[in-house]
Structures are given as structure tokens and as C-alpha cells.
Write a protein that holds these residues in place. Structure first.
Motif, PDB file in Angstrom:
ATOM      1  N   LEU A   1     -11.021   7.341  -3.324  1.00 50.24           N
ATOM      2  CA  LEU A   1     -10.051   7.089  -3.867  1.00 50.24           C
ATOM      3  C   LEU A   1     -11.565   6.479  -4.813  1.00 50.24           C
ATOM      4  O   LEU A   1     -11.938   5.897  -5.044  1.00 50.24           O
ATOM      5  CB  LEU A   1      -8.616   5.754  -3.484  1.00 50.24           C
TER       6      LEU A   1
ATOM      7  N   ASP B   1     -13.450  -0.628  -0.090  1.00 49.79           N
ATOM      8  CA  ASP B   1     -12.291  -0.318   0.463  1.00 49.79           C
ATOM      9  C   ASP B   1     -11.561   1.220   0.346  1.00 49.79           C
ATOM     10  O   ASP B   1     -11.843   1.851   1.332  1.00 49.79           O
ATOM     11  CB  ASP B   1     -11.212  -1.302   1.008  1.00 49.79           C
ATOM     12  N   LEU B   2     -11.327   1.014  -1.198  1.00 46.50           N
ATOM     13  CA  LEU B   2     -10.745   2.706  -0.862  1.00 46.50           C
ATOM     14  C   LEU B   2     -12.105   4.030  -1.845  1.00 46.50           C
ATOM     15  O   LEU B   2     -11.447   4.838  -0.970  1.00 46.50           O
ATOM     16  CB  LEU B   2      -9.620   2.629  -2.150  1.00 46.50           C
ATOM     17  N   GLU B   3     -13.159   3.768  -2.242  1.00 46.99           N
ATOM     18  CA  GLU B   3     -13.846   4.251  -2.061  1.00 46.99           C
ATOM     19  C   GLU B   3     -14.213   5.291  -0.950  1.00 46.99           C
ATOM     20  O   GLU B   3     -14.754   6.451  -1.151  1.00 46.99           O
ATOM     21  CB  GLU B   3     -15.525   4.118  -3.084  1.00 46.99           C
TER      22      GLU B   3
ATOM     23  N   ARG C   1     -12.460   6.113   0.580  1.00 47.42           N
ATOM     24  CA  ARG C   1     -11.804   7.446   1.863  1.00 47.42           C
ATOM     25  C   ARG C   1     -11.256   7.501   0.604  1.00 47.42           C
ATOM     26  O   ARG C   1      -9.640   8.733   0.565  1.00 47.42           O
ATOM     27  CB  ARG C   1     -10.613   6.343   2.030  1.00 47.42           C
TER      28      ARG C   1
ATOM     29  N   LEU D   1       0.012   2.942  -3.527  1.00 50.22           N
ATOM     30  CA  LEU D   1      -1.370   3.750  -2.678  1.00 50.22           C
ATOM     31  C   LEU D   1      -1.258   4.251  -1.345  1.00 50.22           C
ATOM     32  O   LEU D   1      -2.276   5.202  -0.858  1.00 50.22           O
ATOM     33  CB  LEU D   1      -1.812   2.000  -1.928  1.00 50.22           C
TER      34      LEU D   1
ATOM     35  N   LEU E   1      -3.586   7.085  -0.836  1.00 49.94           N
ATOM     36  CA  LEU E   1      -4.345   7.710   1.043  1.00 49.94           C
ATOM     37  C   LEU E   1      -3.851   9.123   1.266  1.00 49.94           C
ATOM     38  O   LEU E   1      -4.710   9.678   2.125  1.00 49.94           O
ATOM     39  CB  LEU E   1      -3.812   6.074   1.146  1.00 49.94           C
TER      40      LEU E   1
ATOM     41  N   LEU F   1      -9.969  -3.688  -3.722  1.00 46.58           N
ATOM     42  CA  LEU F   1      -9.798  -2.257  -3.298  1.00 46.58           C
ATOM     43  C   LEU F   1     -11.085  -1.044  -3.664  1.00 46.58           C
ATOM     44  O   LEU F   1     -11.138  -0.310  -2.580  1.00 46.58           O
ATOM     45  CB  LEU F   1      -9.174  -1.927  -4.724  1.00 46.58           C
ATOM     46  N   ARG F   2     -12.300  -1.824  -4.087  1.00 51.37           N
ATOM     47  CA  ARG F   2     -13.243  -0.299  -4.559  1.00 51.37           C
ATOM     48  C   ARG F   2     -13.802  -0.558  -3.941  1.00 51.37           C
ATOM     49  O   ARG F   2     -14.701   0.539  -2.794  1.00 51.37           O
ATOM     50  CB  ARG F   2     -13.825  -1.233  -5.847  1.00 51.37           C
TER      51      ARG F   2
END
Length: 263
Positions: A186, A180-182, A184, A134, A138, A177-178
Motif C-alpha cells: 500500500l 505498517d502498510l508499505e 504490504r 483498509l 489489504l 500507516l506508512r
């Protein structure tokens, strides 16, 4: 058939790749031109699979494919494997987590040690692996994480005393995760297969509707990774039923499952 235009040159780390769906995915990705780092506990099994890729390629590049043994139950083992891959390639584009264990059990057979071991592989192993990749994802503002859960994680089922809760946790993890990270940059996907013919499902003493061979499951899984949907589920003739069951109130769900399974 996987799309070579999508996969060619992509650096893919497959965790749980020595047999079953994992090995079938590895073979399919190798044919499509991806770079593969394959991990599982058995170095011998990984080396044999990597040899297949090398024999099937013309003039394979050095480090085009890596066979990196590790135990997902160990923080140190996962961290060492990741360092080997990063030293060889500089990073990866896709983490595909396929490691899993399953032991059929009813509630009166509850064994905390066995539950802990299955949770360690099916859920905590995914956390360990994601935590390694991760930071680099990031930093790059790009990367693809795909976690293989199961329809057994969608609702409680008989004989899924250990497996179901571990997969439910993995699905929940993927959803967070989806979220939080989409934003950004990912990509995060979760995979909910139905029954696939593997040594694990061979333990079942009940009929398994729409049973898939690993090769067919791998093609459906990789086709889903090429798309944009968060959830990949197959075979849809079977898995759509679980999406419907997920919506039922408990007063309907419990009698229906008891009647359907006879348990």
C-alpha cells in the motif's frame, strides 16, 4: 496540470470535497479522467459539483462519478457511504482525506466541546474512513491512502489550540500507516499545506505568507500524489521553514515564534 496518463480510470474517493482544496482537487481529477466519489455533509453541494463533471465530459459512463453525502463524525454514516461506493465500483484505488475544521483560539479560551468537535472531524474522521477501506486494500495488496494534515501539526503555534493538535495526531497516524502498510503493497502519503484561501483561513486576523488559491494548491497536491515521497508540502518557500523550525530546541523555538508572531 495533473497527468491524465496517471489518473485516467483511477477510482478516487475524496472526503471533504464540497469546497476549498477538496472541490479544486475534484475538478482537476475529473479533467484528468479519474473516476470520482466525492463526499461531504452537503448533498446539494456535491450534486452541483458532480453536475459540473458530467457537463464537461463527452458521453459520461454510468456511475463514472458518485456524489455520496456523509458525516465523518458518524461511524454509521461513513460505513454507509463506503458501502454505496463499493456496490457501485467494487472498490477504490485512492482515498484522499481532505475534511477539516479550524477555529482560531488561544489557551485561555479553551473549550473542551469545541476541541472534541474539531478532533472528531480532523483526526477521528480520518480513522473512520481509513478503517472502512483498509480491509479491501489489504486483501488486494494495493491501494493509496493520502491524509491532508497541515504545517500547523508540525509544531505548536499560537491561535492553533484545537487545530494544531488534531493535525499533529493525523500526521502521526499517517507515519504509522506508512511503516505498517508499505511492506504490504500500500502507498501512504501525508500532505502538509501552508496557507490556502478558504472560508476557514478567512477567519485569521494576521498576515498569511505565501497564501495560495485552492486551484494552485490542488495542482501541487495532485502532483505530489503522482510522486513517491511520503510527505507532500507546499508552497515550499513557506513550508521548508517549518521543517527547519521542527529541528530547533525549545529554548530557541519559543522566543523565535513569539518574536515572529508578536503573540
Amino acid at each position: 496540470m495533473s497527468s491524465p496518463s496517471f489518473w485516467r480510470g483511477k477510482r478516487c474517493w475524496l472526503v471533504g470535497a464540497s469546497s476549498g482544496i477538496g472541490a479544486a482537487c475534484a475538478r482537476e481529477l475529473a479533467r484528468a479522467g479519474a473516476q470520482l466519489a466525492i463526499s461531504a455533509r452537503s448533498q446539494d453541494s456535491l450534486d452541483a459539483l458532480r453536475t459540473e463533471f458530467s457537463q464537461g465530459a463527452q458521453d459520461p459512463a454510468p456511475n463514472a462519478h458518485l456524489a455520496v453525502a456523509m458525516d465523518v463524525r458518524s461511524d454509521e454514516s461513513v460505513a454507509v457511504a463506503w458501502e454505496r461506493i463499493r456496490e457501485a465500483w467494487g472498490g477504490i484505488d485512492l482515498l484522499l482525506y481532505l475534511a477539516g475544521n479550524y477555529v482560531p483560539a488561544r489557551s485561555w479560551e479553551l473549550d473542551v466541546g469545541r476541541a472534541r468537535d474539531i478532533l472528531d472531524i480532523n483526526y477521528l474522521g480520518a480513522l473512520r474512513t481509513v478503517s472502512c477501506v483498509l480491509p479491501s486494500f489489504l486483501e488486494a495488496g494495493a491501494g493509496h491512502i493520502a491524509l491532508t494534515s497541515s504545517v500547523a501539526g508540525l509544531r505548536g503555534l499560537p491561535k492553533s489550540l484545537y487545530y494544531g493538535p488534531s493535525k499533529a495526531a493525523l500526521t502521526h497516524f499517517a507515519e504509522i500507516l506508512r511503516l505498517d502498510l508499505e511492506p504490504r503493497g500500500l502507498r501512504v502519503q501525508v500532505i502538509h499545506p501552508g496557507f490556502v484561501a478558504t472560508p476557514l483561513t478567512a477567519q485569521n486576523d494576521f498576515a498569511m505568507p505565501h497564501l495560495l488559491q485552492p486551484e494552485a494548491a490542488a495542482q501541487l497536491l495532485l502532483r505530489g500524489l503522482e510522486g513517491r515521497s511520503f510527505e507532500i508540502h507546499f508552497p515550499k518557500a513557506f513550508t521548508r521553514r517549518f521543517h527547519w523550525l521542527r529541528c530547533l530546541p525549545y529554548s530557541w523555538y519559543f522566543p523565535l515564534i513569539r518574536r515572529a508572531t508578536g503573540l
